[in-house]
Motif scaffolding. Structure first.
Motif, PDB file in Angstrom:
ATOM      1  N   GLY A 470       3.014  -5.656  11.532  1.00  0.00           N
ATOM      2  CA  GLY A 470       3.499  -5.166  10.253  1.00  0.00           C
ATOM      3  C   GLY A 470       2.929  -5.909   9.062  1.00  0.00           C
ATOM      4  O   GLY A 470       3.302  -5.610   7.922  1.00  0.00           O
ATOM      5  N   ARG A 471       2.002  -6.855   9.288  1.00  0.00           N
ATOM      6  CA  ARG A 471       1.447  -7.652   8.194  1.00  0.00           C
ATOM      7  C   ARG A 471       0.818  -6.792   7.114  1.00  0.00           C
ATOM      8  O   ARG A 471       1.012  -7.022   5.923  1.00  0.00           O
ATOM      9  CB  ARG A 471       0.389  -8.621   8.742  1.00  0.00           C
ATOM     10  CG  ARG A 471      -0.260  -9.500   7.662  1.00  0.00           C
ATOM     11  CD  ARG A 471      -1.523 -10.162   8.167  1.00  0.00           C
ATOM     12  NE  ARG A 471      -2.588  -9.215   8.399  1.00  0.00           N
ATOM     13  CZ  ARG A 471      -3.422  -8.767   7.454  1.00  0.00           C
ATOM     14  NH1 ARG A 471      -3.285  -9.170   6.208  1.00  0.00           N
ATOM     15  NH2 ARG A 471      -4.382  -7.917   7.745  1.00  0.00           N
ATOM     16  N   LEU A 472       0.067  -5.780   7.507  1.00  0.00           N
ATOM     17  CA  LEU A 472      -0.651  -4.974   6.530  1.00  0.00           C
ATOM     18  C   LEU A 472       0.308  -4.230   5.610  1.00  0.00           C
ATOM     19  O   LEU A 472      -0.031  -3.950   4.459  1.00  0.00           O
ATOM     20  CB  LEU A 472      -1.572  -3.969   7.236  1.00  0.00           C
ATOM     21  CG  LEU A 472      -2.526  -3.180   6.339  1.00  0.00           C
ATOM     22  CD1 LEU A 472      -3.493  -4.098   5.637  1.00  0.00           C
ATOM     23  CD2 LEU A 472      -3.281  -2.124   7.137  1.00  0.00           C
ATOM     24  N   ALA A 473       1.533  -3.927   6.100  1.00  0.00           N
ATOM     25  CA  ALA A 473       2.490  -3.216   5.261  1.00  0.00           C
ATOM     26  C   ALA A 473       2.828  -4.020   4.012  1.00  0.00           C
ATOM     27  O   ALA A 473       3.053  -3.452   2.936  1.00  0.00           O
ATOM     28  CB  ALA A 473       3.754  -2.897   6.053  1.00  0.00           C
ATOM     29  N   GLY A 474       2.857  -5.340   4.132  1.00  0.00           N
ATOM     30  CA  GLY A 474       3.126  -6.164   2.964  1.00  0.00           C
ATOM     31  C   GLY A 474       1.996  -6.171   1.964  1.00  0.00           C
ATOM     32  O   GLY A 474       2.185  -6.523   0.800  1.00  0.00           O
ATOM     33  N   SER A 475       0.809  -5.758   2.408  1.00  0.00           N
ATOM     34  CA  SER A 475      -0.354  -5.725   1.523  1.00  0.00           C
ATOM     35  C   SER A 475      -0.542  -4.367   0.858  1.00  0.00           C
ATOM     36  O   SER A 475      -1.466  -4.194   0.076  1.00  0.00           O
ATOM     37  CB  SER A 475      -1.623  -6.075   2.324  1.00  0.00           C
ATOM     38  OG  SER A 475      -1.516  -7.353   2.903  1.00  0.00           O
ATOM     39  N   LEU A 476       0.310  -3.401   1.206  1.00  0.00           N
ATOM     40  CA  LEU A 476       0.217  -2.064   0.639  1.00  0.00           C
ATOM     41  C   LEU A 476       1.495  -1.742  -0.125  1.00  0.00           C
ATOM     42  O   LEU A 476       2.592  -1.959   0.391  1.00  0.00           O
ATOM     43  CB  LEU A 476       0.019  -1.017   1.741  1.00  0.00           C
ATOM     44  CG  LEU A 476      -1.332  -1.018   2.455  1.00  0.00           C
ATOM     45  CD1 LEU A 476      -1.266  -0.162   3.710  1.00  0.00           C
ATOM     46  CD2 LEU A 476      -2.421  -0.491   1.531  1.00  0.00           C
ATOM     47  N   ALA A 477       1.365  -1.232  -1.310  1.00  0.00           N
ATOM     48  CA  ALA A 477       2.528  -0.853  -2.116  1.00  0.00           C
ATOM     49  C   ALA A 477       2.260   0.511  -2.720  1.00  0.00           C
ATOM     50  O   ALA A 477       1.476   0.635  -3.658  1.00  0.00           O
ATOM     51  CB  ALA A 477       2.787  -1.888  -3.212  1.00  0.00           C
ATOM     52  N   GLY A 478       2.866   1.526  -2.148  1.00  0.00           N
ATOM     53  CA  GLY A 478       2.685   2.873  -2.671  1.00  0.00           C
ATOM     54  C   GLY A 478       3.594   3.131  -3.851  1.00  0.00           C
ATOM     55  O   GLY A 478       4.346   2.262  -4.302  1.00  0.00           O
ATOM     56  N   GLN A 479       3.537   4.337  -4.362  1.00  0.00           N
ATOM     57  CA  GLN A 479       4.378   4.711  -5.482  1.00  0.00           C
ATOM     58  C   GLN A 479       5.453   5.675  -4.998  1.00  0.00           C
ATOM     59  O   GLN A 479       5.344   6.255  -3.919  1.00  0.00           O
ATOM     60  CB  GLN A 479       3.550   5.383  -6.566  1.00  0.00           C
ATOM     61  CG  GLN A 479       2.832   6.645  -6.078  1.00  0.00           C
ATOM     62  CD  GLN A 479       1.881   7.192  -7.105  1.00  0.00           C
ATOM     63  OE1 GLN A 479       1.677   6.619  -8.150  1.00  0.00           O
ATOM     64  NE2 GLN A 479       1.271   8.317  -6.796  1.00  0.00           N
TER      65      GLN A 479
END
Length: 661
Positions: A470-479
């Motif tokens: 789940g690490r990559l989820a913290g690097s992505l921030a959608g709208q």
């Protein structure tokens, strides 16, 4: 990866999964590689490559060394794959959670993480924990990130590689070359931003993807470590919204009705030489407004502020320069499906087969065409997969040590799975696609009728199943994908559910006019926060798509839907519905604009040496193509018909002539 290599990797995987003590190189070479490995050195290289490939598929290979010997002694080293450590934990979802998760996964249908989301959903289905559900009222929110740059940055973030690109600096207005460690990527104020370490400045910086002036290049030979527990959303929240400004615009009388609706007339504004109407418009982002104003070409002149005028001019000049370049040869492949679709690879085939076995275990007896449809392949491709699977097994290869799959009478059964009965754990991009998608659905009105705990509970379950991936989820921030006008959204949703006709007053940007229509609403979908609904239009006697933010009035007209049209199966719903009566237009797209071929459903396309593309697209009207070219400022030009290309060039010249002084 060749087909034989696919079979070898599958057999190597089965061998390493089905041993407790581990297998030595000598045994693997004799039983799995046989004569393919050549000499000892060639075998060593091949084995090391295969170990790397299996790790990329999600399998960690354990190395076991006998006591008293070193790991560098091949004769005493054995290898195996632990069964539980590589498997996706069991995830049990309720029907409501499945609905939310399907919406989250399909957000990325045509974005960089689309295939990752599809693979993640197939793993959940293969594990038996996902039920088939229907989306509420034909609903499909989607996102449309900033073109190829988004794809390239996500890939570099996943591999932890630095990237380089040309960038138009907001502070100086000059183009600069940047080398950046990409820590995170997200949306803020309607724009996509990259946040990372700018190596030349040795400091954290934010970069708007729409300001990137060249393709993004990843340095795969380099690497970096992102900050521990990096949170892209928290970083983007530190950005301040741009201040309000006033644009002064001189507009051709009687034109640009949509712009006039948002602006205010300036008294005594007719002093401009050609007697235009002077308007004042409040805005925050000059780049965002410049994209719209550039599309109006000679119908609008930006009097102030200078920053906005410069941004509009930059787009018009880039469009004019690209239009004036020498034509390229129009060399298309033979007619048929759009060849831009990426060729299926053996890596994709092996990924699919690793999902296929556990899926068949939990879905015994499905018709072979149903299975092919679930995996997005043809019947022929599925049978090729099954043929490879039934020839794969343990090193000795006895009949009871092979995968046992039958598809007699077109129904598929599996009776021996050799411990491939559970899907492989999520990869980082798969976990990131689902978890980021869930975070973007929080304010969607269609979820309001569900329990408030549904979104939270499915997020917790997925986070637990993802673990370290789940690490990559913290690097992505959608709208947020919530619509701007929730009242219109709810009216359409209710009409779709109840089978009601709607009466609407609608503004058409292309025709610069307002019309009234009776429509049968079919489904709702979005690109980012721009929502559309597909409907059968009774005045046009055909399917049309309407933007919610261009609907002036909307209400049920009291009649039931006619049933003259139904929505096509599957998504994405098409923004445009080409027909045989449309004009066939050949476009040249830059690398940054190549995604337009998909957006406008190119019938044929071919890649160019510079990374750009030729695309053959049908348009119902060519009158608005100059607007289209100007809006995308140097990313697209019209090659055929030549009359349309020349009309576009003349239109751009007229727009630029306003700023000749």
């Amino acid at each position: 990866m060749s087909a034989s290599r696919t079979e070898r990797l599958l057999n190597l995987l089965l061998a390493l999964l089905n041993t407790e003590l581990g297998l030595s190189r000598a045994v693997l070479r004799e039983k799995v590689y046989r004569d393919d490995a050549g000499n000892d050195v060639a075998f060593g290289r091949m084995f090391e490559r295969d170990k790397v490939d299996l790790r990329q598929f999600g399998f960690e290979i354990e190395t076991i060394t006998d006591r008293g010997f070193g790991e560098d002694d091949p004769a005493s080293t054995r290898y195996r794959i632990g069964k539980e450590a590589n498997r996706l934990p069991e995830v049990k979802l309720t029907s409501a959670e499945c609905t939310v998760l399907m919406l989250a996964a399909q957000l990325w249908e045509r974005a960089a993480l689309g295939s990752a989301a599809v693979n993640a959903m197939r793993k959940l289905q293969a594990g038996g924990g996902f039920a088939d559900v229907e989306l509420p009222s034909g609903l499909q929110p989607r996102i449309k990130p900033a073109g190829q740059a988004f794809d390239d940055v996500v890939a570099a973030m996943h591999g932890q590689h630095p990237v380089s690109f040309g960038y138009l600096a907001g502070s100086t207005g000059r183009e600069e070359y940047r080398v950046v460690e990409p820590w995170g990527l997200g949306s803020r104020f309607g724009q996509w931003y990259l946040v990372g370490l700018d190596r030349s400045r040795a400091a954290k910086r934010f970069f708007r993807l729409s300001r990137m002036t060249t393709a993004v290049t990843a340095d795969t030979s380099g690497s970096f470590e992102p900050p521990v527990r990096f949170d892209a959303r928290a970083e983007l929240d530190t950005l301040n919204e741009l201040p309000l400004q006033q644009a002064v615009l001189d507009v051709v009388p009687g034109r640009l009705l949509g712009l006039r609706k948002r602006a205010e007339a300036v008294p005594d504004g007719g002093a401009w030489p050609e007697g235009r109407d002077r308007l004042s418009l409040t805005f925050r982002d000059p780049e965002q407004l410049a994209e719209e104003l550039a599309s109006y070409g000679p119908n609008v002149h930006v009097a102030a502020p200078a920053e906005l005028r410069t941004a509009v001019l930059r787009r018009l000049k880039a469009a004019a320069a690209f239009t004036a370049e020498s034509p390229v040869p129009l060399d298309f492949p033979e007619a048929g499906p759009v060849p831009r679709a990426r060729k299926r690879t053996s890596e994709e085939q092996l990924t699919r087969m690793l999902q296929l076995v556990p899926f068949l275990v939990h879905h015994q007896g499905l018709h072979i065409q149903d299975v092919a449809d679930r995996f997005g392949v043809t019947r022929k491709e599925l049978i090729e997969d099954l043929k490879i699977l039934i020839c794969s097994g343990l090193p000795e290869g006895y009949p009871d040590e092979l995968l046992d799959i039958q598809w007699e009478n077109d129904h598929v059964y599996i009776s021996e799975h050799l411990d491939l009965n559970r899907p492989v754990r999520f990869s980082e991009d798969e976990a990131g696609a689902l978890l980021t998608g869930l975070a973007m659905l929080g304010e969607l009105p269609a979820l309001a009728g569900m329990s408030g705990d549904v979104l939270e509970s499915v997020t917790l379950k997925l986070t637990g199943a993802a673990g370290g991936a789940g690490r990559l989820a913290g690097s992505l921030a959608g709208q947020s994908v919530a619509p701007e006008d929730s009242r219109a959204f709810e009216t359409i949703t209710r009409a779709i559910r109840d089978g009601q006709q709607l009466r609407l007053r609608y503004f058409s940007l292309q025709r610069d006019s307002v019309s009234e229509r009776d429509v049968d609403p079919l489904r709702l979908y979005s690109l980012d926060r721009t929502w559309y609904f597909e409907a059968y239009c009774h005045s046009k006697q055909g399917l049309r798509n309407f933007r919610l933010d261009r609907v002036d009035a909307l209400e049920p007209n009291g009649g039931p839907v006619s049933g003259l049209a139904v929505a096509e199966e599957g998504y994405p719903a098409k923004l445009f519905t080409p027909s045989d009566d449309d004009t066939l237009v050949v476009l040249q797209l830059s690398r940054q604009g190549a995604g337009l071929a998909d957006d406008y459903y190119a019938e044929r396309s071919v890649l160019l040496p510079d990374g750009g593309m030729l695309a053959e697209v049908r348009f119902g009207s060519t009158d608005w193509l100059p607007m289209f070219v100007a809006q995308h400022g140097g990313a697209v030009r019209v090659l055929e018909p030549r009359t349309v290309g020349q009309a576009t060039a003349d239109w751009l010249s007229a727009a630029l002539a306003q700023y000749a002084d």
